[in-house]
Motif scaffolding. Structure first.
Motif, PDB file in Angstrom:
ATOM      1  N   ILE A   1      52.574   8.417  27.991  1.00 52.79           N
ATOM      2  CA  ILE A   1      53.340   9.563  28.462  1.00 52.79           C
ATOM      3  C   ILE A   1      52.802   9.998  29.828  1.00 52.79           C
ATOM      4  N   PHE A   2      53.693  10.121  30.803  1.00 52.37           N
ATOM      5  CA  PHE A   2      53.337  10.564  32.144  1.00 52.37           C
ATOM      6  C   PHE A   2      53.745  12.026  32.318  1.00 52.37           C
ATOM      7  N   ASP A   3      52.768  12.900  32.490  1.00 52.08           N
ATOM      8  CA  ASP A   3      53.018  14.307  32.808  1.00 52.08           C
ATOM      9  C   ASP A   3      53.953  14.987  31.803  1.00 52.08           C
ATOM     10  N   ASN A   4      53.944  14.559  30.568  1.00 49.77           N
ATOM     11  CA  ASN A   4      54.805  15.113  29.511  1.00 49.77           C
ATOM     12  C   ASN A   4      56.294  15.080  29.879  1.00 49.77           C
ATOM     13  N   ARG A   5      56.676  14.203  30.803  1.00 49.88           N
ATOM     14  CA  ARG A   5      58.067  14.139  31.248  1.00 49.88           C
ATOM     15  C   ARG A   5      58.699  12.762  31.074  1.00 49.88           C
ATOM     16  N   ILE A   6      57.904  11.722  31.208  1.00 45.61           N
ATOM     17  CA  ILE A   6      58.443  10.364  31.150  1.00 45.61           C
ATOM     18  C   ILE A   6      57.581   9.535  30.198  1.00 45.61           C
ATOM     19  N   ALA A   7      58.231   8.806  29.309  1.00 45.94           N
ATOM     20  CA  ALA A   7      57.507   7.946  28.371  1.00 45.94           C
ATOM     21  C   ALA A   7      57.769   6.492  28.717  1.00 45.94           C
ATOM     22  N   PHE A   8      56.694   5.727  28.875  1.00 43.55           N
ATOM     23  CA  PHE A   8      56.802   4.282  28.993  1.00 43.55           C
ATOM     24  C   PHE A   8      56.729   3.748  27.570  1.00 43.55           C
ATOM     25  N   LEU A   9      57.781   3.050  27.129  1.00 44.59           N
ATOM     26  CA  LEU A   9      57.901   2.626  25.734  1.00 44.59           C
ATOM     27  C   LEU A   9      57.484   1.189  25.488  1.00 44.59           C
ATOM     28  N   GLY A  10      57.406   0.372  26.536  1.00 48.98           N
ATOM     29  CA  GLY A  10      57.009  -1.015  26.364  1.00 48.98           C
ATOM     30  C   GLY A  10      57.739  -1.929  27.322  1.00 48.98           C
ATOM     31  N   TYR A  11      57.673  -3.222  27.031  1.00 43.38           N
ATOM     32  CA  TYR A  11      58.273  -4.201  27.939  1.00 43.38           C
ATOM     33  C   TYR A  11      58.722  -5.440  27.174  1.00 43.38           C
ATOM     34  N   GLY A  12      59.529  -6.237  27.840  1.00 36.93           N
ATOM     35  CA  GLY A  12      59.948  -7.543  27.346  1.00 36.93           C
ATOM     36  C   GLY A  12      59.714  -8.568  28.438  1.00 36.93           C
ATOM     37  N   LEU A  13      59.352  -9.775  28.065  1.00 33.53           N
ATOM     38  CA  LEU A  13      59.075 -10.849  29.014  1.00 33.53           C
ATOM     39  C   LEU A  13      59.916 -12.061  28.641  1.00 33.53           C
ATOM     40  N   THR A  14      60.639 -12.613  29.623  1.00 34.45           N
ATOM     41  CA  THR A  14      61.475 -13.783  29.389  1.00 34.45           C
ATOM     42  C   THR A  14      61.167 -14.831  30.447  1.00 34.45           C
ATOM     43  N   PRO A  15      60.728 -16.008  30.062  1.00 30.83           N
ATOM     44  CA  PRO A  15      60.360 -16.446  28.717  1.00 30.83           C
ATOM     45  C   PRO A  15      59.039 -15.792  28.300  1.00 30.83           C
ATOM     46  N   GLU A  16      58.740 -15.823  27.017  1.00 31.67           N
ATOM     47  CA  GLU A  16      57.526 -15.197  26.489  1.00 31.67           C
ATOM     48  C   GLU A  16      56.250 -15.860  27.018  1.00 31.67           C
TER      49      GLU A  16
END
Length: 71
Positions: free
Chosen positions: A26-41
């Motif tokens: 959580i950045f500054d209680n305003r924005i949440a980074f939830l994760g990522y996806g990589l293609t190809p893995e």
């Protein structure tokens, strides 16, 4: 590097997405980074790949937010 931004006006557009590599920061209680996806893995040296970042706004953001690419 090629960057695309996807956004929607309705939270329901993204609530059922499965995030391949979930994280929570959580950045500054305003924005949440939830994760990522990589293609190809799995990526070999010199191989092209795509990264998708998943974010959520938790509150109105009044500042301009600019992505910074690190090399």
């Amino acid at each position: 590097m090629y960057v695309k931004f996807y956004y929607g006006k309705e939270y329901s557009l993204i609530k059922n997405i499965e995030i391949p590599h979930p994280l929570t920061y959580i950045f500054d209680n305003r924005i949440a980074f939830l994760g990522y996806g990589l293609t190809p893995e799995t990526v070999a040296p010199g191989q092209k790949y795509s990264i998708t970042y998943y974010w959520r706004s938790l509150a109105p953001v009044k500042k301009k937010i600019t992505p910074h690419l690190c090399t």
